[in-house]
Design a protein around this motif. Sequence first.
Motif, PDB file in Angstrom:
ATOM      1  N   GLU A  10      28.552  31.235  -0.803  1.00 14.97           N
ATOM      2  CA  GLU A  10      27.491  30.281  -0.465  1.00 14.97           C
ATOM      3  C   GLU A  10      26.396  30.954   0.362  1.00 14.97           C
ATOM      4  OE1 GLU A  10      25.070  27.264  -0.582  1.00 14.97           O
ATOM      5  OE2 GLU A  10      26.893  27.383  -1.775  1.00 14.97           O
ATOM      6  N   GLN A  11      26.783  31.835   1.266  1.00 15.79           N
ATOM      7  CA  GLN A  11      25.806  32.556   2.087  1.00 15.79           C
ATOM      8  C   GLN A  11      24.887  33.404   1.199  1.00 15.79           C
ATOM      9  OE1 GLN A  11      27.673  35.027   5.074  1.00 15.79           O
ATOM     10  NE2 GLN A  11      25.736  35.860   5.792  1.00 15.79           N
ATOM     11  N   GLU A  21      22.621  31.125  -0.970  1.00 16.84           N
ATOM     12  CA  GLU A  21      21.552  30.586  -0.122  1.00 16.84           C
ATOM     13  C   GLU A  21      20.476  31.635   0.137  1.00 16.84           C
ATOM     14  OE1 GLU A  21      19.425  27.715   1.726  1.00 16.84           O
ATOM     15  OE2 GLU A  21      21.255  27.437   0.559  1.00 16.84           O
ATOM     16  N   ARG A  78      18.339  31.715  -2.956  1.00 17.90           N
ATOM     17  CA  ARG A  78      17.446  30.543  -3.004  1.00 17.90           C
ATOM     18  C   ARG A  78      16.278  30.685  -2.034  1.00 17.90           C
ATOM     19  NH1 ARG A  78      22.546  26.641  -3.225  1.00 17.90           N
ATOM     20  NH2 ARG A  78      22.856  26.673  -5.483  1.00 17.90           N
ATOM     21  N   ASN A  79      16.567  31.150  -0.825  1.00 20.67           N
ATOM     22  CA  ASN A  79      15.501  31.334   0.159  1.00 20.67           C
ATOM     23  C   ASN A  79      14.490  32.378  -0.304  1.00 20.67           C
ATOM     24  OD1 ASN A  79      16.508  29.427   1.951  1.00 20.67           O
ATOM     25  ND2 ASN A  79      17.697  30.924   3.107  1.00 20.67           N
ATOM     26  N   SER A 122      12.294  31.098  -3.086  1.00 21.67           N
ATOM     27  CA  SER A 122      11.396  29.992  -2.731  1.00 21.67           C
ATOM     28  C   SER A 122       9.982  30.488  -2.426  1.00 21.67           C
ATOM     29  CB  SER A 122      11.941  29.217  -1.525  1.00 21.67           C
ATOM     30  OG  SER A 122      11.824  29.983  -0.340  1.00 21.67           O
ATOM     31  N   CYS A 173      22.820  40.177   1.474  1.00 21.88           N
ATOM     32  CA  CYS A 173      21.791  39.229   1.915  1.00 21.88           C
ATOM     33  C   CYS A 173      20.520  39.954   2.349  1.00 21.88           C
ATOM     34  CB  CYS A 173      22.324  38.344   3.035  1.00 21.88           C
ATOM     35  SG  CYS A 173      23.592  37.174   2.480  1.00 21.88           S
ATOM     36  N   ASP A 233      20.935  30.738  -9.839  1.00 26.14           N
ATOM     37  CA  ASP A 233      21.029  31.478  -8.580  1.00 26.14           C
ATOM     38  C   ASP A 233      22.441  31.937  -8.261  1.00 26.14           C
ATOM     39  OD1 ASP A 233      18.304  31.037  -8.206  1.00 26.14           O
ATOM     40  OD2 ASP A 233      18.642  29.205  -7.057  1.00 26.14           O
ATOM     41  N   ASP A 234      23.411  31.513  -9.035  1.00 21.41           N
ATOM     42  CA  ASP A 234      24.802  31.844  -8.756  1.00 21.41           C
ATOM     43  C   ASP A 234      25.084  33.324  -8.933  1.00 21.41           C
ATOM     44  OD1 ASP A 234      24.394  31.549 -11.538  1.00 21.41           O
ATOM     45  OD2 ASP A 234      26.526  31.255 -11.863  1.00 21.41           O
TER      46      ASP A 234
END
Length: 154
Positions: free
Chosen positions: A20-21, A24, A27-28, A31, A121, A148-149
């Motif tokens: 999930e981290q 995310e 996604r960020n 964006s 990340c 995004d997975d």
Amino acid sequence: MGFSLFKSKSPGFLTPAEKEQVVEAIRNAESRTSGEIRIYMESHCKYVDPVERASEIFFQLKMEQTVERNAVLLYIAVKDHQLAIYGDEGIYTKTGVQYWRELVSHILQEFNQEHFVEGICQYVYEIGEGLHSYFPYDRASDHNELPDDIVFGK
């Protein structure tokens, strides 16, 4: 070059919270850009050169079909301790070879310090910034062209 953290991961490579981290972070990063970022993880690289395997995966995932040809794949072969970054022609031609070498260097620094998820990340953030510079997000026309997975191989 070994990544000892890789050895401690389960066959799923990441915990649900770590997955999930990373998602995310994708996604960020996305964006702020029309570009697309994907991550593919598997145990072993089927080829000697991980860039060849990344290229194969890139096309299997149909990442070359983005409108602006600005998708980027981070490929990781966990047990073989290999990684590659594969960028489509739209982003690659704008950034050049040195940009990609620096990205690989940064992520390897994190991995060598056993900051596996943090390294991924950080990579996602850095590539998102690069994509934003050349392919900024346009609210009127942009949409998420690829999932995004994280994709997991064997």
